[in-house]
Design an enzyme around this catalytic site. Structure first.
Site, PDB file in Angstrom:
ATOM      1  N   ASP A   8       8.034 -41.405 -23.095  1.00  0.00           N
ATOM      2  CA  ASP A   8       8.131 -42.703 -22.439  1.00  0.00           C
ATOM      3  C   ASP A   8       6.912 -42.829 -21.521  1.00  0.00           C
ATOM      4  O   ASP A   8       6.300 -41.828 -21.147  1.00  0.00           O
ATOM      5  CB  ASP A   8       9.439 -42.771 -21.645  1.00  0.00           C
ATOM      6  CG  ASP A   8       9.560 -44.059 -20.869  1.00  0.00           C
ATOM      7  OD1 ASP A   8       9.285 -45.126 -21.450  1.00  0.00           O
ATOM      8  OD2 ASP A   8       9.926 -43.994 -19.673  1.00  0.00           O
ATOM      9  N   ASP A  10       6.276 -45.464 -18.512  1.00  0.00           N
ATOM     10  CA  ASP A  10       6.499 -45.755 -17.087  1.00  0.00           C
ATOM     11  C   ASP A  10       7.543 -44.800 -16.512  1.00  0.00           C
ATOM     12  O   ASP A  10       8.651 -44.695 -17.015  1.00  0.00           O
ATOM     13  CB  ASP A  10       6.954 -47.204 -16.914  1.00  0.00           C
ATOM     14  CG  ASP A  10       5.962 -48.191 -17.522  1.00  0.00           C
ATOM     15  OD1 ASP A  10       4.750 -48.025 -17.314  1.00  0.00           O
ATOM     16  OD2 ASP A  10       6.407 -49.114 -18.229  1.00  0.00           O
ATOM     17  N   TYR A  29       1.944 -54.388 -13.524  1.00  0.00           N
ATOM     18  CA  TYR A  29       1.376 -55.588 -14.152  1.00  0.00           C
ATOM     19  C   TYR A  29       0.039 -55.975 -13.547  1.00  0.00           C
ATOM     20  O   TYR A  29      -0.473 -57.061 -13.805  1.00  0.00           O
ATOM     21  CB  TYR A  29       2.367 -56.758 -14.083  1.00  0.00           C
ATOM     22  CG  TYR A  29       3.589 -56.506 -14.936  1.00  0.00           C
ATOM     23  CD1 TYR A  29       3.470 -56.405 -16.328  1.00  0.00           C
ATOM     24  CD2 TYR A  29       4.834 -56.313 -14.369  1.00  0.00           C
ATOM     25  CE1 TYR A  29       4.567 -56.140 -17.128  1.00  0.00           C
ATOM     26  CE2 TYR A  29       5.948 -56.051 -15.149  1.00  0.00           C
ATOM     27  CZ  TYR A  29       5.807 -55.964 -16.525  1.00  0.00           C
ATOM     28  OH  TYR A  29       6.896 -55.686 -17.306  1.00  0.00           O
ATOM     29  N   GLN A  60       7.796 -52.499 -23.800  1.00  0.00           N
ATOM     30  CA  GLN A  60       6.895 -53.280 -22.940  1.00  0.00           C
ATOM     31  C   GLN A  60       7.169 -54.760 -23.154  1.00  0.00           C
ATOM     32  O   GLN A  60       6.419 -55.463 -23.833  1.00  0.00           O
ATOM     33  CB  GLN A  60       5.427 -52.925 -23.243  1.00  0.00           C
ATOM     34  CG  GLN A  60       5.025 -51.521 -22.831  1.00  0.00           C
ATOM     35  CD  GLN A  60       5.079 -51.312 -21.326  1.00  0.00           C
ATOM     36  OE1 GLN A  60       4.841 -52.235 -20.540  1.00  0.00           O
ATOM     37  NE2 GLN A  60       5.431 -50.094 -20.888  1.00  0.00           N
ATOM     38  N   CYS A  97       7.419 -51.409 -28.138  1.00  0.00           N
ATOM     39  CA  CYS A  97       8.287 -52.529 -28.503  1.00  0.00           C
ATOM     40  C   CYS A  97       7.938 -53.674 -27.567  1.00  0.00           C
ATOM     41  O   CYS A  97       8.064 -53.530 -26.353  1.00  0.00           O
ATOM     42  CB  CYS A  97       9.767 -52.184 -28.371  1.00  0.00           C
ATOM     43  SG  CYS A  97      10.792 -53.677 -28.479  1.00  0.00           S
ATOM     44  N   HIS A  99       9.330 -56.708 -27.871  1.00  0.00           N
ATOM     45  CA  HIS A  99      10.378 -57.728 -28.010  1.00  0.00           C
ATOM     46  C   HIS A  99      11.327 -57.742 -26.820  1.00  0.00           C
ATOM     47  O   HIS A  99      11.431 -56.776 -26.077  1.00  0.00           O
ATOM     48  CB  HIS A  99      11.186 -57.446 -29.290  1.00  0.00           C
ATOM     49  CG  HIS A  99      10.322 -57.195 -30.475  1.00  0.00           C
ATOM     50  ND1 HIS A  99      10.268 -55.989 -31.141  1.00  0.00           N
ATOM     51  CD2 HIS A  99       9.418 -58.007 -31.088  1.00  0.00           C
ATOM     52  CE1 HIS A  99       9.391 -56.058 -32.122  1.00  0.00           C
ATOM     53  NE2 HIS A  99       8.857 -57.266 -32.124  1.00  0.00           N
ATOM     54  N   CYS A 112      15.547 -56.591 -32.052  1.00  0.00           N
ATOM     55  CA  CYS A 112      14.766 -55.760 -32.962  1.00  0.00           C
ATOM     56  C   CYS A 112      15.431 -54.397 -33.097  1.00  0.00           C
ATOM     57  O   CYS A 112      16.404 -54.098 -32.419  1.00  0.00           O
ATOM     58  CB  CYS A 112      13.355 -55.603 -32.410  1.00  0.00           C
ATOM     59  SG  CYS A 112      13.350 -54.796 -30.798  1.00  0.00           S
ATOM     60  N   ARG A 115      13.409 -51.641 -29.885  1.00  0.00           N
ATOM     61  CA  ARG A 115      13.590 -51.566 -28.438  1.00  0.00           C
ATOM     62  C   ARG A 115      14.549 -50.418 -28.118  1.00  0.00           C
ATOM     63  O   ARG A 115      15.706 -50.431 -28.538  1.00  0.00           O
ATOM     64  CB  ARG A 115      14.144 -52.906 -27.909  1.00  0.00           C
ATOM     65  CG  ARG A 115      14.361 -52.938 -26.413  1.00  0.00           C
ATOM     66  CD  ARG A 115      14.738 -54.352 -25.934  1.00  0.00           C
ATOM     67  NE  ARG A 115      15.267 -54.318 -24.584  1.00  0.00           N
ATOM     68  CZ  ARG A 115      14.524 -54.232 -23.483  1.00  0.00           C
ATOM     69  NH1 ARG A 115      13.211 -54.183 -23.582  1.00  0.00           N
ATOM     70  NH2 ARG A 115      15.072 -54.180 -22.289  1.00  0.00           N
ATOM     71  N   LYS A 116      14.038 -49.413 -27.383  1.00  0.00           N
ATOM     72  CA  LYS A 116      14.922 -48.311 -26.996  1.00  0.00           C
ATOM     73  C   LYS A 116      16.103 -48.886 -26.218  1.00  0.00           C
ATOM     74  O   LYS A 116      15.889 -49.775 -25.412  1.00  0.00           O
ATOM     75  CB  LYS A 116      14.159 -47.291 -26.124  1.00  0.00           C
ATOM     76  CG  LYS A 116      13.023 -46.583 -26.851  1.00  0.00           C
ATOM     77  CD  LYS A 116      12.263 -45.637 -25.925  1.00  0.00           C
ATOM     78  CE  LYS A 116      11.452 -46.389 -24.886  1.00  0.00           C
ATOM     79  NZ  LYS A 116      10.634 -45.501 -24.009  1.00  0.00           N
TER      80      LYS A 116
END
Ligand SMILES: [Mg+2]
Ligand SMILES: [Zn+2]
Length: 187
Positions: A8, A10, A29, A60, A97, A99, A112, A115-116
């Protein structure tokens, strides 16, 4: 076949930032908010030396939510790769990801399978890079990382004691400690 350490991003490689509006940790950001976590570059270099592919798998949804644009994602990625390279570390691949089910951007608004906690990013990497998932590890700071890793058939390491019902195979205080678990071949 290859073995991988899925990472991962972040909260594992770079610092996550508290978002007071959402009341949870979020991605940086702005470029000046990007900060590698202590020891992360060395741990990735260690991963490289162990012969595992080092692969980022990261949700993301910032573009989908209108928090940043694609160019910023690329800029941040360049910064990440550059800071790692300074320490002799590298990432073999980065999968995002992009989405979100409530995205403002219509093209990214979907349920989707990447997406974890879904395992789609890991499965895609396994297909494209010939990875044996059962010999691979997922290292994350969130229960969703553990769920995604388990669903893909990997061993899982959580960088936290905040387990929230997802039982990892290992818990480590930071990425360096997680890679030590891998280096020792602990199963
Ligand atoms: Mg995280
Ligand atoms: Zn996705």
């Amino acid at each position: 076949m290859n073995r991988a350490v899925f990472l991962d991003r972040d909260g594992v490689i770079n610092a996550a930032l508290y978002n007071p509006v959402e009341g949870k940790l979020d991605s940086p950001y702005r470029l000046e908010e990007f900060r590698l976590l202590p020891g992360a570059a060395q741990a990735i270099r260690h991963t490289n030396s162990l012969g595992f592919l080092a692969i980022v798998v990261s949700n993301q949804p910032g573009v989908a939510k209108g928090k940043c644009d694609f160019a910023f994602l690329e800029t941040l990625e360049q910064r990440l790769r550059w800071e790692l390279a300074r320490e002799g570390a590298y990432l073999d691949a980065i999968y995002y990801c992009l989405h979100h089910p409530q995205a403002q951007v219509e093209s990214l608004r979907l349920l989707c399978d990447c997406r974890k906690p879904q395992p789609g990013l890991l499965l895609q990497a396994a297909r494209e890079l010939n990875i044996a998932l059962s010999g691979s590890y997922m290292v994350g700071d969130s229960p969703t990382d553990v769920a995604a890793g388990r669903a893909a058939g990997c061993r899982t390491i959580l960088l936290s004691d905040a387990v929230n019902g997802q039982r990892p195979h290992f818990v480590a205080v930071d990425l360096a400690a997680a890679v030590q678990v891998i280096a020792e071949g602990r199963r």
